[in-house]
Scaffold this active site. Structure first.
Site, PDB file in Angstrom:
ATOM      1  NE  ARG A 270      -3.103  -3.646   8.972  1.00 54.36           N
ATOM      2  CZ  ARG A 270      -3.491  -4.018  10.185  1.00 54.36           C
ATOM      3  NH1 ARG A 270      -3.937  -5.244  10.382  1.00 54.36           N
ATOM      4  NH2 ARG A 270      -3.447  -3.181  11.176  1.00 54.36           N
TER       5      ARG A 270
ATOM      6  CD  GLU B 122     -17.523   2.454   1.965  1.00 58.84           C
ATOM      7  OE1 GLU B 122     -18.767   2.421   2.052  1.00 58.84           O
ATOM      8  OE2 GLU B 122     -16.781   2.467   2.966  1.00 58.84           O
TER       9      GLU B 122
ATOM     10  CG  HIS C 248      -6.075  -2.993   4.695  1.00 55.49           C
ATOM     11  ND1 HIS C 248      -5.399  -1.937   4.138  1.00 55.49           N
ATOM     12  CD2 HIS C 248      -5.870  -2.885   6.033  1.00 55.49           C
ATOM     13  CE1 HIS C 248      -4.819  -1.226   5.091  1.00 55.49           C
ATOM     14  NE2 HIS C 248      -5.076  -1.779   6.248  1.00 55.49           N
TER      15      HIS C 248
ATOM     16  NE  ARG D  29      -0.728  -0.811   4.831  1.00 55.70           N
ATOM     17  CZ  ARG D  29      -1.008  -0.212   5.998  1.00 55.70           C
ATOM     18  NH1 ARG D  29      -1.914   0.717   6.057  1.00 55.70           N
ATOM     19  NH2 ARG D  29      -0.380  -0.582   7.082  1.00 55.70           N
TER      20      ARG D  29
END
Lengths: 281, 318
Positions: free
Chosen positions: B170, B61, B112, B13
């Protein structure tokens, strides 16, 4: 009544003829909401918006319109074709195989005038906000218009967008809700009440106005007023009262013509009430 | 086999965050949207550099996907950022209608992903995202393997016109991709050549595949390792070229065995070159809480699992 309004009313009558003929032609589609929103869309495309039928997707320097309740595609297609985006003969292909005029609007078939697919409800307000933000980034001072059904407000995404727009001062956006009080399963107040829409949108921070949506003079005046309210730090919401099926007496006032096609006799009965002004397709 | 080592471990990330900043520098049309996870998505450097080109949408979202689709009208190149679960499953219909079907130039960037999210547990550990995204016509699906490749992929997708799903994770993982390696969408990376079995891996399982390759070599087995960073479009040519030599395959992914990389590879093989294939993937179950290492061990997504699968595949060749 001014000459302009008379002319717009004539176009609206022709658009209504197109709608009933399109839905009759494929025995499928949504005449009720289309007829109810005809005056709004005719006023928008023939009087209010600065737009270019030669069409490019980005629409820089143009006002943009997004249809969120995509099932009223017949009125959208008719207005687009009669404003010069594509040949009106193509309206006869509505909902038929190998056609660009799909049941619900799509960019996929490359029909000029369509900038986003819609049909799955509740997404158009977010899209309109995005386009309005993009215009601000580009230093483009034209406006973004969106249209929604009142039943569509039952979708949660609408309220995510309703919260976002005032918080971010998206004031180059004029959203309109077609408040006809009907949805597929019955009156909205029976299926799922929307409550006090003015209070709801005002509570989020919108500039809210109301408009009668089936009187051409009032629609043009209302849209002009909405434009005067834009650019002042708040998004503008028009709550537009319409009659589902407006212009065709036997379709008015009931949810039954939400998604039903007229038979041959009903088509003739409808056309008899609607003067032909620009020639059928 | 080609030897790979590393001097540093970093999260993919952070590679996304660095790539986003670079993409923003290269093209003023690049904009970023986030649903209340700026820190998790490592977007702060982009925000510091280009505050006017960042949109904070809050925990919403669906609205984020719609706004991103709308921003393409006007020519912006939106990158949306949230966890993989909320980037896909939660907003599948919004992506389907407003992005994919409408052919909008939106980059859906998902952090993630998978079990290695760890302690948060199954609600946050999506294992179906690659399948959902690859089923959408016109969607490009990318799952890079380390920091450098994620950074390169982020820069590359800004230059590619069309909807893209970019998936990353992650935890920190070894950096073994050369920093100057060009990222070519749809072009597999031949990591190491071999003759007995082809290991096709994606995401951080590429590193596990490299470890497995070393173990297999010590056992006298020569494995070919291919990094499929682009799940769609799939580099069928690279797969078939390798498999025509090795005649058996192991696919490795941090995803449900249904609908992921393994199934994409199986489709290619069944049409062209049917050979034994073993899946290293989650066996159609949800995840659970635990450290990433514990979960990789329990769900058999590590080098020993790849070694066992390779032995089985070779045995099945007969």
């Amino acid at each position: 009544m001014t000459q302009d309004i008379l002319e717009l009313k004539g176009i609206a009558s022709q658009v209504r003829r197109d709608i009933v003929r399109m839905v009759h032609g494929c025995q499928s589609g949504h005449p009720g909401g289309s007829l109810g929103c005809t005056d709004y869309l005719v006023a928008l495309y023939f009087s209010i918006m600065k737009h270019d039928p030669s069409f490019n997707m980005e629409g820089a320097g143009e006002d943009l319109f997004f249809l969120s309740n995509g099932h009223i595609s017949p009125v959208f297609y008719s207005v687009l074709s009669r404003s010069g985006y594509f040949d009106k003969a193509e309206l006869a292909e509505f909902r038929k195989i190998n056609s660009r005029v799909q049941g619900h609007p799509t960019t996929h078939e490359g029909l000029p005038g369509i900038r986003i697919a819609s049909g799955s409800l509740g997404q158009g307000l977010s899209v309109g906000i995005g386009a309005a933000l993009s215009k601000k980034l580009n230093g483009d001072d034209r406006l973004v218009f969106t249209l929604h059904g009142d039943g569509e407000l039952q979708e949660g995404q609408i309220w995510e967008a309703a919260m976002f727009a005032p918080h971010n001062r998206v004031d180059n956006l004029i959203a309109t809700v077609d408040v006809n009080g009907q949805q597929i399963d019955g009156p909205t107040k029976v299926v799922l009440s929307l409550g006090d829409l003015r209070a709801k949108f005002e509570a989020f921070g919108w500039e809210v106005m109301e408009m009668q949506g089936n009187d051409m003079t009032l629609v043009v005046e209302g849209l002009q007023k909405a434009i005067s309210l834009s650019g002042k730090g708040k998004p503008v919401m028009i709550l537009m009262q319409t009659e589902m099926g407006a212009g065709v007496d036997f379709m008015m006032g009931s949810h039954k013509w939400h998604g039903v096609a007229p038979n041959d006799a009903q088509l003739q009965q409808a056309l008899d009430q609607l003067p032909e002004t620009l020639g059928d397709y | 086999m080609t030897k790979y080592t590393y001097t540093e471990k970093k999260d993919t990330r952070s590679g996304f965050g660095a790539g986003l900043l670079e993409a923003g520098k290269r093209n003023p049309k690049v904009v970023a949207l986030c649903a209340d996870l700026v820190g998790s998505l490592k977007m702060q450097d982009f925000i510091n550099a280009f505050p006017e080109r960042f949109v904070q949408v809050g925990i919403a979202e669906a609205n984020m996907i719609g706004i991103a689709a709308g921003m393409t009208i006007g020519g912006q190149i939106p990158f949306t950022g949230t966890f993989a679960n909320f980037s896909t499953g939660r907003v599948y219909d919004q992506i389907r209608q407003s992005v994919a079907y409408s052919d909008k130039n939106v980059k859906i960037c998902a952090s993630h992903a998978g079990l290695t999210l760890g302690e948060d547990g199954a609600t946050h550990q999506i294992l179906e995202d690659l399948g959902m995204m690859k089923m959408l016509p016109g969607m490009t699906v990318i799952n890079p393997c380390d920091y450098n490749q994620t950074k390169a992929a982020t820069i590359a997708i800004a230059e590619h016109h069309g909807p893209v799903y970019l998936r990353f994770g992650r935890p920190v993982v070894p950096i073994f991709t050369p920093a100057d390696q060009v990222f070519e969408i749809g072009k597999a990376w031949m990591v190491s050549e071999g003759t007995d079995v082809t290991i096709i891996a994606t995401g951080h399982l590429v590193w596990e595949a490299i470890q497995a390759c070393e173990k297999l070599e010590a056992m006298g087995i020569s494995a070919e390792v291919i990094n499929i960073h682009t799940i769609k479009p799939l580099d069928e040519e690279a797969i078939l070229k390798s498999v025509s030599k090795t005649r058996c395959v192991v696919t490795a992914e941090e995803h449900n065995r249904l609908g992921g990389l393994g199934d994409s590879v199986a489709q290619v093989l069944v049409k062209n070159l049917p050979v034994p294939q073993e899946y290293v993937a989650v066996n159609d179950s949800f995840g659970e809480s635990g450290t990433p290492e514990q979960l990789m061990e329990k769900y058999k997504l590590n080098a020993p699992a790849i070694v066992a699968a390779a032995q089985k595949a070779i045995q099945r060749k007969g």
